[in-house]
Design an enzyme around this catalytic site. Structure first.
Site, PDB file in Angstrom:
ATOM      1  N   CYS A 119      95.010  49.679  22.844  1.00  0.00           N
ATOM      2  CA  CYS A 119      94.741  49.640  24.291  1.00  0.00           C
ATOM      3  C   CYS A 119      95.346  48.419  24.975  1.00  0.00           C
ATOM      4  O   CYS A 119      95.999  48.531  26.012  1.00  0.00           O
ATOM      5  CB  CYS A 119      93.240  49.726  24.553  1.00  0.00           C
ATOM      6  SG  CYS A 119      92.267  48.341  23.917  1.00  0.00           S
ATOM      7  N   HIS A 171      87.751  47.461  24.863  1.00  0.00           N
ATOM      8  CA  HIS A 171      88.697  48.490  25.305  1.00  0.00           C
ATOM      9  C   HIS A 171      89.028  48.272  26.780  1.00  0.00           C
ATOM     10  O   HIS A 171      88.191  47.767  27.538  1.00  0.00           O
ATOM     11  CB  HIS A 171      88.095  49.878  25.108  1.00  0.00           C
ATOM     12  CG  HIS A 171      89.087  50.990  25.305  1.00  0.00           C
ATOM     13  ND1 HIS A 171      90.163  51.196  24.468  1.00  0.00           N
ATOM     14  CD2 HIS A 171      89.173  51.959  26.257  1.00  0.00           C
ATOM     15  CE1 HIS A 171      90.865  52.238  24.893  1.00  0.00           C
ATOM     16  NE2 HIS A 171      90.294  52.712  25.981  1.00  0.00           N
ATOM     17  N   HIS A 187      95.292  54.555  29.401  1.00  0.00           N
ATOM     18  CA  HIS A 187      94.888  53.703  28.281  1.00  0.00           C
ATOM     19  C   HIS A 187      95.358  54.339  26.991  1.00  0.00           C
ATOM     20  O   HIS A 187      95.812  55.494  26.981  1.00  0.00           O
ATOM     21  CB  HIS A 187      93.360  53.520  28.267  1.00  0.00           C
ATOM     22  CG  HIS A 187      92.602  54.791  28.037  1.00  0.00           C
ATOM     23  ND1 HIS A 187      91.634  54.932  27.061  1.00  0.00           N
ATOM     24  CD2 HIS A 187      92.655  56.002  28.652  1.00  0.00           C
ATOM     25  CE1 HIS A 187      91.129  56.148  27.098  1.00  0.00           C
ATOM     26  NE2 HIS A 187      91.728  56.817  28.064  1.00  0.00           N
TER      27      HIS A 187
END
Length: 216
Positions: A119, A171, A187
């Site tokens: 990510c 994340h 992402h």
């Protein structure tokens, strides 16, 4: 006497029912949405995060000017900064367009190429290709920029998550579109690779940590 007692009992029963039906829960923990026309409410912030938000909302945050065609390095020690551009909207559009070119690339832990991204690797590489070197990890990226409420989010802002029950940010994605009460972001998902997702998906709506504006 009996009719009087009967009347009193009826009055008590009516009052009891009325008070019960008018009871409304106002706990913040009971819902993630105030109503269908508003953005989700971010979860309550920790004392440490509140302190950082107070700092970022103050004049202590450093503004660094982006100079075209000149590399800008934001190191792990250069927290509490926001990047300033003469044309922030154009730059954010460019960054989003560059990130979108990687749709379909697989997930790879530590990856920073089309062969595979994690990510933060996707965001790191996108900015690096535009002469901006950010910290490498999602937790470090979360410490730069200005905190933004969900209803003020714009294209190019970063959105951070605490997934899988984690207590720290693990994340992130970059917002590609804001439409009514929906925020979409690009992402690199560990299961699907580089994709576009929405905060209206229950998985992501339940683990949003914060939104940061990096460029303004």
């Amino acid at each position: 006497m009996k009719p009087l007692l009967y009347s009193l009992l009826l009055l008590l029963l009516f009052a009891s029912c009325k008070s019960t039906s008018s009871t409304v829960s106002t706990s913040k923990k009971t819902t993630l949405k105030t109503n269908s026309n508003k953005f989700i409410v971010l979860k309550e912030k920790s004392e440490e995060q509140k302190a950082r938000i107070d700092k970022k909302d103050s004049k202590e945050i450093e503004v660094i000017k982006i100079v075209p065609n000149k590399k800008l390095v934001v190191s792990n020690y250069n927290y509490d900064v926001v990047l300033s551009s003469n044309n922030a909207k154009k730059l954010c559009n460019q960054l989003v367009d560059d990130a979108l070119k990687n749709i379909g690339s697989p997930y790879k832990s530590g990856g920073i190429t089309k062969k595979g991204y994690d990510c933060s690797g996707l965001i790191f590489t996108t900015f690096k290709n535009n002469d901006i070197i950010l910290p490498r990890t999602s937790i470090d990226m979360s410490k730069i920029g200005r905190f933004i409420e969900a209803n003020d989010a714009k294209k190019g802002d970063f959105i951070f998550f605490k997934t899988n029950g984690k207590t720290i940010i693990n994340h992130l994605g970059m917002i590609v579109d804001v439409d009514n009460n929906e925020i979409k972001f690009i992402h690199s998902s560990s299961s699907k690779g580089v994709i576009i997702s929405s905060i209206n998906e229950s998985y992501y709506s339940n683990c949003i940590a914060q939104i940061n504006r990096i460029i303004e």
